[in-house]
Design a protein around this motif. Structure first.
Motif, PDB file in Angstrom:
ATOM      1  N   TRP A   5       0.885  -1.172   0.000  1.00 54.89           N
ATOM      2  CA  TRP A   5       0.000   0.000   0.000  1.00 54.89           C
ATOM      3  C   TRP A   5       0.912   1.207   0.000  1.00 54.89           C
ATOM      4  O   TRP A   5       1.745   1.370   0.894  1.00 54.89           O
ATOM      5  CB  TRP A   5      -0.892  -0.001   1.242  1.00 54.89           C
ATOM      6  CG  TRP A   5      -1.917   1.110   1.240  1.00 54.89           C
ATOM      7  CD1 TRP A   5      -1.672   2.456   1.306  1.00 54.89           C
ATOM      8  CD2 TRP A   5      -3.328   0.970   1.145  1.00 54.89           C
ATOM      9  NE1 TRP A   5      -2.848   3.156   1.266  1.00 54.89           N
ATOM     10  CE2 TRP A   5      -3.889   2.261   1.170  1.00 54.89           C
ATOM     11  CE3 TRP A   5      -4.184  -0.117   1.051  1.00 54.89           C
ATOM     12  CZ2 TRP A   5      -5.253   2.504   1.107  1.00 54.89           C
ATOM     13  CZ3 TRP A   5      -5.546   0.119   0.995  1.00 54.89           C
ATOM     14  CH2 TRP A   5      -6.077   1.413   1.010  1.00 54.89           C
ATOM     15  N   LEU A   6       0.751   2.077  -0.999  1.00 56.85           N
ATOM     16  CA  LEU A   6       1.537   3.303  -1.073  1.00 56.85           C
ATOM     17  C   LEU A   6       0.625   4.505  -0.904  1.00 56.85           C
ATOM     18  O   LEU A   6      -0.459   4.549  -1.473  1.00 56.85           O
ATOM     19  CB  LEU A   6       2.234   3.417  -2.443  1.00 56.85           C
ATOM     20  CG  LEU A   6       3.394   2.478  -2.712  1.00 56.85           C
ATOM     21  CD1 LEU A   6       3.858   2.628  -4.158  1.00 56.85           C
ATOM     22  CD2 LEU A   6       4.541   2.759  -1.766  1.00 56.85           C
ATOM     23  N   GLY A   7       1.083   5.482  -0.156  1.00 58.00           N
ATOM     24  CA  GLY A   7       0.342   6.728  -0.033  1.00 58.00           C
ATOM     25  C   GLY A   7      -0.610   6.743   1.138  1.00 58.00           C
ATOM     26  O   GLY A   7      -0.442   6.007   2.108  1.00 58.00           O
ATOM     27  N   ALA A   8      -1.619   7.621   1.025  1.00 52.18           N
ATOM     28  CA  ALA A   8      -2.585   7.817   2.108  1.00 52.18           C
ATOM     29  C   ALA A   8      -3.178   6.480   2.529  1.00 52.18           C
ATOM     30  O   ALA A   8      -3.537   5.649   1.695  1.00 52.18           O
ATOM     31  CB  ALA A   8      -3.683   8.774   1.663  1.00 52.18           C
ATOM     32  N   CYS A   9      -3.280   6.283   3.826  1.00 51.47           N
ATOM     33  CA  CYS A   9      -3.773   5.015   4.363  1.00 51.47           C
ATOM     34  C   CYS A   9      -5.282   4.870   4.154  1.00 51.47           C
ATOM     35  O   CYS A   9      -5.979   5.813   3.796  1.00 51.47           O
ATOM     36  CB  CYS A   9      -3.424   4.899   5.842  1.00 51.47           C
ATOM     37  SG  CYS A   9      -4.262   6.101   6.893  1.00 51.47           S
ATOM     38  N   LYS A  80      -3.763  12.441   0.022  1.00 53.49           N
ATOM     39  CA  LYS A  80      -5.177  12.089  -0.169  1.00 53.49           C
ATOM     40  C   LYS A  80      -5.394  10.896  -1.088  1.00 53.49           C
ATOM     41  O   LYS A  80      -6.513  10.462  -1.290  1.00 53.49           O
ATOM     42  CB  LYS A  80      -5.934  13.294  -0.752  1.00 53.49           C
ATOM     43  CG  LYS A  80      -5.999  14.472   0.193  1.00 53.49           C
ATOM     44  CD  LYS A  80      -6.862  14.122   1.384  1.00 53.49           C
ATOM     45  CE  LYS A  80      -6.968  15.298   2.345  1.00 53.49           C
ATOM     46  NZ  LYS A  80      -7.754  14.981   3.502  1.00 53.49           N
ATOM     47  N   VAL A  81      -4.307  10.368  -1.666  1.00 55.91           N
ATOM     48  CA  VAL A  81      -4.413   9.280  -2.634  1.00 55.91           C
ATOM     49  C   VAL A  81      -3.578   8.090  -2.180  1.00 55.91           C
ATOM     50  O   VAL A  81      -2.432   8.257  -1.754  1.00 55.91           O
ATOM     51  CB  VAL A  81      -3.942   9.744  -4.036  1.00 55.91           C
ATOM     52  CG1 VAL A  81      -3.877   8.580  -5.009  1.00 55.91           C
ATOM     53  CG2 VAL A  81      -4.868  10.832  -4.571  1.00 55.91           C
ATOM     54  N   GLY A  82      -4.182   6.903  -2.262  1.00 50.83           N
ATOM     55  CA  GLY A  82      -3.466   5.671  -1.979  1.00 50.83           C
ATOM     56  C   GLY A  82      -3.366   4.836  -3.251  1.00 50.83           C
ATOM     57  O   GLY A  82      -4.178   4.990  -4.163  1.00 50.83           O
ATOM     58  N   MET A  83      -2.377   3.976  -3.303  1.00 53.27           N
ATOM     59  CA  MET A  83      -2.208   3.044  -4.419  1.00 53.27           C
ATOM     60  C   MET A  83      -2.117   1.633  -3.844  1.00 53.27           C
ATOM     61  O   MET A  83      -1.349   1.397  -2.909  1.00 53.27           O
ATOM     62  CB  MET A  83      -0.935   3.343  -5.214  1.00 53.27           C
ATOM     63  CG  MET A  83      -0.953   4.643  -5.961  1.00 53.27           C
ATOM     64  SD  MET A  83       0.450   4.857  -7.096  1.00 53.27           S
ATOM     65  CE  MET A  83       1.869   4.680  -6.055  1.00 53.27           C
ATOM     66  N   VAL A  84      -2.914   0.726  -4.408  1.00 47.52           N
ATOM     67  CA  VAL A  84      -2.874  -0.680  -4.011  1.00 47.52           C
ATOM     68  C   VAL A  84      -2.733  -1.538  -5.259  1.00 47.52           C
ATOM     69  O   VAL A  84      -2.981  -1.072  -6.376  1.00 47.52           O
ATOM     70  CB  VAL A  84      -4.122  -1.091  -3.196  1.00 47.52           C
ATOM     71  CG1 VAL A  84      -4.196  -0.315  -1.896  1.00 47.52           C
ATOM     72  CG2 VAL A  84      -5.388  -0.937  -3.992  1.00 47.52           C
TER      73      VAL A  84
END
Length: 155
Positions: A5-9, A80-84
């Motif tokens: 998981w990268l970025g905002a949780c 504000k953005v996450g990457m999965v």
């Protein structure tokens, strides 16, 4: 399954992008704070123009002000953005999910109620889900980015 998981949780992300490709990350040992707030410039440096395009399209879709997408990409995108990179990571997520490309379409098919957007290139929206092309300008041109962005902001 890739659990990265990268970025905002999960709790803080307004948007999560479900992507088929994991970027190259800085060499081990990896600082855990990089995963929570990746540095866009480092990701671009390690992954080249391909990931610059991916991050740029993400920023154009999610920046509070469209005209400041570049500053947003470089400084605030991961606030504000996450990457999965696998579907099961989204089980408890309540915000907008961008299902990118065709890799996940069998596991997460386009909802029959989804609104089609675009002409020669398409995205489908049934909130909180957005099925969109791969984040590359050949598949996801600015005209589709702008139309999809407007639709998302109307929500």
């Amino acid at each position: 399954m890739n659990r990265l998981w990268l970025g905002a949780c999960l709790e803080k992300a307004d948007y999560v992008f479900l992507l088929p490709n994991v970027p190259i990350l800085p060499s081990a040992p990896l600082d855990p704070s990089f995963l929570e707030r990746p540095n866009a410039a480092i990701l671009i440096e390690l992954n080249g123009n391909h990931w610059r395009k991916i991050l740029t399209i993400m920023a154009k879709l999610t920046a509070p002000d469209y005209h400041s997408w570049k500053t947003f990409r470089d400084d605030q995108l991961f606030d504000k953005v996450g990457m999965v990179f696998s579907c099961d990571q989204l089980d408890h997520y309540k915000g907008t999910v961008f299902i990118v490309g065709n890799t996940f379409r069998s596991a997460w098919p386009v909802d029959d109620r989804a609104q089609s957007m675009g002409y020669s290139h398409h995205a489908y929206v049934h909130f909180p889900y957005v099925w969109c092309p791969y984040l590359d300008y050949r598949q996801f041109p600015n005209v589709l980015i702008e139309a999809l962005r407007e639709h998302i902001l109307e929500r």
